[in-house]
Scaffold this active site. Structure first.
Site, PDB file in Angstrom:
ATOM      1  N   HIS A 248       0.781  -7.584  14.283  1.00 30.41           N
ATOM      2  CA  HIS A 248       0.293  -8.727  13.505  1.00 30.41           C
ATOM      3  C   HIS A 248      -0.232  -8.278  12.141  1.00 30.41           C
ATOM      4  O   HIS A 248      -1.138  -8.896  11.603  1.00 30.41           O
ATOM      5  CB  HIS A 248      -0.840  -9.466  14.233  1.00 30.41           C
ATOM      6  CG  HIS A 248      -0.517  -9.891  15.623  1.00 30.41           C
ATOM      7  ND1 HIS A 248      -0.216 -11.191  15.940  1.00 30.41           N
ATOM      8  CD2 HIS A 248      -0.431  -9.201  16.799  1.00 30.41           C
ATOM      9  CE1 HIS A 248       0.007 -11.289  17.245  1.00 30.41           C
ATOM     10  NE2 HIS A 248      -0.111 -10.089  17.795  1.00 30.41           N
TER      11      HIS A 248
ATOM     12  N   LYS B  24       2.827  -1.573 -15.257  1.00 32.66           N
ATOM     13  CA  LYS B  24       3.501  -1.862 -13.994  1.00 32.66           C
ATOM     14  C   LYS B  24       4.531  -0.817 -13.589  1.00 32.66           C
ATOM     15  O   LYS B  24       5.230  -0.264 -14.426  1.00 32.66           O
ATOM     16  CB  LYS B  24       4.234  -3.225 -14.074  1.00 32.66           C
ATOM     17  CG  LYS B  24       3.340  -4.424 -14.036  1.00 32.66           C
ATOM     18  CD  LYS B  24       2.478  -4.560 -12.776  1.00 32.66           C
ATOM     19  CE  LYS B  24       3.280  -4.806 -11.527  1.00 32.66           C
ATOM     20  NZ  LYS B  24       3.961  -6.085 -11.498  1.00 32.66           N
TER      21      LYS B  24
END
Lengths: 458, 458, 458, 458
Positions: C156, C283
């Protein structure tokens, strides 16, 4: 070639990555709208004083030259520059130096590509709508000639009730009207300029997004910069509407393939729209409708592809989204070519009226009329249905038609049958009586054609 | 039980075929709208003198009794009667005899099921729209509390620029606004009554289709009887719009799953909305967003199912079309439950503002601001990008932030850097300056929330 | 150009139809296998005395020349000749006259294209298997270096239990082993020669199908001529197996994207495999894994496309089936490029062992070990789970780890806790004890790597 | 009801979450295999001394009682206990206290559900294979009766060459043989026990996974615990193979629907396998094949659903995977019911041999034989094709068959035509001569039927 974003990088991009990740081999298709968007952007930058008027003019002149170069095929697109946007920007900087280097101010590829794809799709959807219009015109023209051509209406591929061919064709007209409307809706929802969302947060520079939107004839600007660059709804909606259009053409083409079998023999396709076999000299095949049917899968696949791509992508832009273009472009090409070729072909189909009329008359196709006859004499419909069912079975076993039975025999099934019943049994009489709104009565159908024809006048 | 259509048949339906082909086990869900449609139909038959006023009253009374019986679970649905329509008609005939046997006059199951599905979907889409409204209200409420909550905006899952949480949440608001609009469009296009198309050709009986449409609050009647019963566009469009809605919820849930990892740590889900592990005592799992994400596949699958079903079906009705119901029903249930549970859960999420703000400040997230600073001093953006790229690389290698460098060092990268640069480097200052339309500036975001809030007032 | 099947036609194919229906723009890719198949066919015709030995030699010489011409790009493919088959045959006839005109004896394009596609896919699948081998080798190499690298195992997306990185990587190894096996199975099932089925019925000429099959290294010949030309199972199976492979790569890439976030910080992608932003100078984006993830949709879409195309096609060949090629070719290209680029990239990823180990130690990741400790002392597992659950909650509220509690405090939760418990609480100790078959114990994992390594030796 | 994992939770699960996330309403279908797996697990725990022999016996007795209760419907499944696994475990603990509380030792729901789904699918696939066997038996039986029944073979839905019905039917036999093989392959790959992978890392308890695997008749155990619980390949492969099977049935059903049209008139469906119309008393509809065709979309949709669900799921287990069950169960039900009903129906179809034979003789269906006649006299095939093409056109214009022309006229087309040509022109003669391997010659077809029949003997 040096990447425009390479400042922080120490190593060059691996060759295999360049090949794997480049998009210019397919997104070059956007060059025209990319330049259109850049010109508007440059104008805005100048209007807002972010660049000078002269710089803007230099940029615009440069972009127009690039457009001409691309037009005549003299611009080399370089995969190492990744995409159409960087290729054009690099060409501009080569041409104009510092001025060109200012074009990407207050802009990111994220909002730029969102803009380009909208501009591109807007144009293509308009063309698709025009193709639907033309195709519907063709359907209407064909319908006009066949308001009295009888044919069997089918349910479950079994002859059900006689209809007129025009009525059958107009069912397709209705489908394409809904498609057209859905394309219009998509177009309206697409009329939102994302430019100025920049990377994702907007900018600190004093841009005027509404001005750009106005220059590019968008209705409005996006209200949220993150959404502006994360959103591909407009592309998905386009492919989704197209999938339904293809579904409609696949149904029409299924009808055409069936009708051109020897067994049906309702139509003959013109030589120019059929092909032969490499081995069987007698063959003449309905390739066009078959291919259309097959291409339906292609657009369905594009829809699944683009939906899958967007599934569970966290905000905002992710590179996965580069994969939106192939399915969108392929859908544009497929839908346009399908609509065009069908509009070309349809008027040349030769209908075999005699055979269609014969088929319309067989198989107890007016049995429902007989039931309605009894209903009009007060018999509950369920009882009438039962009576006629038994009558049909009796005839079927003897290889007879209902009209072959004498009135006395008919009265064994219901005493309410009168001689006037025989007048109802022909297909022609059956269609004539279907005068409920939207029904197949030739009078109604002709009227509907006139209404539709008028609605399409400019 | 004897089939109402059995007149012409000599043998009974095989048991295995009854089981295989029955639909009443799932289409019983349509009982309420089926009865609603039948009552309107009976009224019209009486108004037109096709049945008597008394017969109509008997029918309507009978149908209302049946409705009550179904409501309290006392009507037995019989698979041998195939579907909900025949079950209700058979019950009516048992109750009212000849009167009931007249209900199916000028009607076929073909137009009846097309009517029922439209009535059903109309109701469900309205409920879905209401659920979207409620969900958007919840988003708006949350956004109101977080116009100043900083977080990193991401592209490529990499921290890109600081944004405020409200802005991120409003991106989802925009998506659901488009979904809502698409549902509205679908609803409008669906507001066409097919009843009276009968089997496929219309009828010779003097029905008044517009009267029925009015009774059932449809905008208009279908203009072509063949299309009326062959068309499932409205169902496909519904599933298709739903697929996009699910895509949007899947993106939101992906964000929630990510944010609730220990690594992000941006949110904690309330105990009431998480579950544990059967083996690992420490686990607390974000099951709801995971399930929503998983259910996206389900609705995509429904879309593929229904599109495939309709592919290349010749006109008009074919029994394949019975398979439209399962995907439509499942989509209705899935979309409604997803929207409801998300609206329940969202307000209870605990945001870890401190952690989000910290994350927003790291990773050179304001590097673009530095570039824009240089742009505002006349540096071409491309050059500014290059300069800042080198600066970032230098800092990265030394494990420093830009603000850690003294001004002298900064000037080695560009002589244009002044001390005022330091003020730009905080995330808070970065978002404040993103004042372009749709940008993330808290002032703009707050204003947008007010606008959206007002627009939602009745 | 005159169509080779034009004998019975009076009119030429419309230009728009030629463009719409041609396939040579994409099926030219089959040229090499087309020629390979034709050479085998010619040999057989000569062996059977259907053509003379000299004719066969002329044909074969001609075909080899054509192959060279295509290789160097000097053969012009003509859309009016429809497909690659007719283009090559026409070139052969131009070159060799009557001899060439005999090549299509006892052959149709129907069996020819079925043959070509099998030959093509056979080759491509072999290459894909080799790429999987190479990719698995890379995974294995990486695993070898990380049998002791701790990381959190997730369920999960929540930290669940510590595992070693090699174990996590080998989970992918297993997936690709199954993919490889499925490709092998598909290959086996594909090894059936359709040639000689001709149009659909076989031929009256004395051909030897098995001889052709042997020349082309097929295992056997198809047993039913209608099936031979109607069947596209082999293509669908290929796309279907590929879809699963892409699903696996999408999962791996999701892991990579997550791990390269600042929040996880488990890996750094090499500069050569990342790209930058056009606007944000700081970035560095994981474009390769993102694109792989996105391309998954593409192959899913191809699968839907080809399945849709074949849905409800009556026997035998229909032109729709021409649409099999685009999805097959695109799947081949996508899967190959994805496997290749991942194998290139994986060895260059830098793992941040320290950070992974830290993450593995946090979040009560050894709580299950504590429960198993109690189980080994006779506590029923459900009770042990409950006890540890309460312990975790207690610690969580105080911001403590279990090891922070003194033994006295621990005994308040269970008197069975002894000091030896503390030894279990480290991640390193936890993985070491997971010695059940297939478990994450470094010893077992290392052994598994040796086994897998040996199995791959020639 | 208190959750078995609730130790660390302070608040109860919200009601809406329970409803949203429960799976027991559908996964209860797994109860039998869940109990089977638990019994094997308990045996192993006892054998390894992890629990006592007595505890194991208590557990096994308890589980058997629960099985009986479920069988007779007396066990209440509680949604608050989430799934079938927890419901059964809770019932066991109610029944047996501490012993039952030990069952979940060295097991997680993650490996338990992976086990159950494999056990379930293994059983269902075996049943599907048996249904394919039965269906193929039916096809073979039908083929045996029709080795001399002529019919037109079609390409592009145009009559191409005569074939015998048995040959056409055996084409389907071949398809289902491949499906059967693919199901067998899937079964083999599925024969791997995941139990003992526990949550994801394995366990420190001294379990014996191979022993459990042996008890449950698995071929082996999974070699990687993370893969064991993350993997749903076996489910996807099952749905994927099923999608192809459905595609095959959709093609067969398309043929049946076509053949039962009045236009083809090749078959009549028995009353017991057809249904009527609620409005048209004469209708008899091929509902079964239509529904099969429609249900194809359903299984395609299931495939897309499950593939979408797994796309880009990071390792290891995620709750999304709960959504694997609905598509798997629905596929099982659909495929089984389709195979069963078709096997029931097929033997009752009445073939209209006369009409099929007539159709086989029309439309120049032996034109290829004429071309092959010329080839056998030395004419290059391309020339022969051209000659016969012109001959067909000439006849077509005059409404003549080839056999209507006198030999003199024929010789105008080619001097090689001799009187023996006339013998070739009948459909019967044409099929007799198609003696190439896999061809439609009745002798070959009969032989193939014998071979297939023998291969199926036990």
């Amino acid at each position: 070639m040096k990447k425009p974003w390479a400042g922080r990088f120490q190593k060059e991009t691996a060759k295999s990555v360049e090949t794997f990740s480049e998009s210019v081999s397919f997104d070059r298709r956007l060059w025209r709208v990319d330049i259109e968007g850049s010109i508007a952007h440059a104008r805005m930058l100048a209007k807002q004083g972010i660049i000078s008027r002269d710089e803007a003019l230099t940029i615009i002149r440069g972009l127009k030259e690039i457009a001409e170069e691309i037009q005549r095929g003299s611009l080399h697109f370089d995969a190492s520059l990744e995409d159409v946007h960087m290729n054009i920007e690099a060409a501009l900087i080569r041409k104009t130096g510092a001025a060109g280097a200012k074009l990407h101010t207050a802009r990111s590829r994220n909002d730029q590509v969102a803009l380009d794809l909208r501009l591109y799709l807007r144009q293509e959807i308009r063309e698709i709508i025009a193709l639907i219009d033309r195709f519907q015109e063709v359907i209407l023209g064909l319908a006009r000639r066949h308001t009295n051509t009888l044919m069997p209406g089918y349910t479950h591929m079994q002859r059900a009730q006689p209809v007129v061919l025009a009525h059958h064709l107009l069912a397709y007209f209705e489908m394409f009207s809904r498609d057209r409307q859905r394309f219009e809706d998509a177009l309206g929802r697409m009329s939102v300029s994302p430019l100025g969302a920049c990377a994702l947060a907007g900018t600190s520079l004093p841009i005027d997004r509404k001005y750009v939107a106005k220059l590019l004839r968008f209705g409005t600007v996006s209200d949220n910069s993150i959404d502006a660059i994360s959103d591909r709804d407009f592309a998905i909606e386009f492919v989704s509407v197209s999938a339904m259009t293809m579904m409609h053409t696949s149904r029409l083409c299924e009808d055409l393939v069936l009708w051109s079998t020897e067994e049906f023999g309702f139509i003959e396709l013109p030589d120019a729209f059929a092909t032969g076999s490499s081995i069987m000299p007698q063959k003449k095949n309905p390739d066009v409708p078959e291919l259309v049917r097959g291409k339906t899968g292609r657009v369905y696949g594009n829809l699944v592809g683009i939906l899958t791509m967007m599934k569970a992508l966290p905000l905002s832009y992710n590179r996965d989204m580069q994969e939106d273009k192939i399915p969108v472009f392929d859908t544009v090409d497929t839908v346009k070519s399908v609509l065009a070729v069908l509009a070309d072909m349809l008027p040349h189909i030769k209908f075999n009226r005699r055979r269609m009329a014969e088929a319309a008359s067989r198989g107890f196709s007016t049995a429902t009329d007989v039931a309605e006859y009894l209903v009009s004499k007060g018999v509950p419909f369920r009882t009438a249905h039962e009576v006629v069912g038994r009558l049909v079975r009796f005839c079927g076993e003897g290889g007879l038609a209902i009209e072959d039975l004498p009135i006395a025999k008919l009265r064994e099934f219901s005493p309410l049958f009168q001689k006037d019943l025989y007048r109802l049994l022909s297909a022609r009489s059956s269609v004539a009586r279907k005068r409920s709104a939207g029904g197949t009565s030739p009078v109604l159908v002709a009227k509907r054609i006139r209404t539709l024809g008028r609605a399409r006048k400019p």
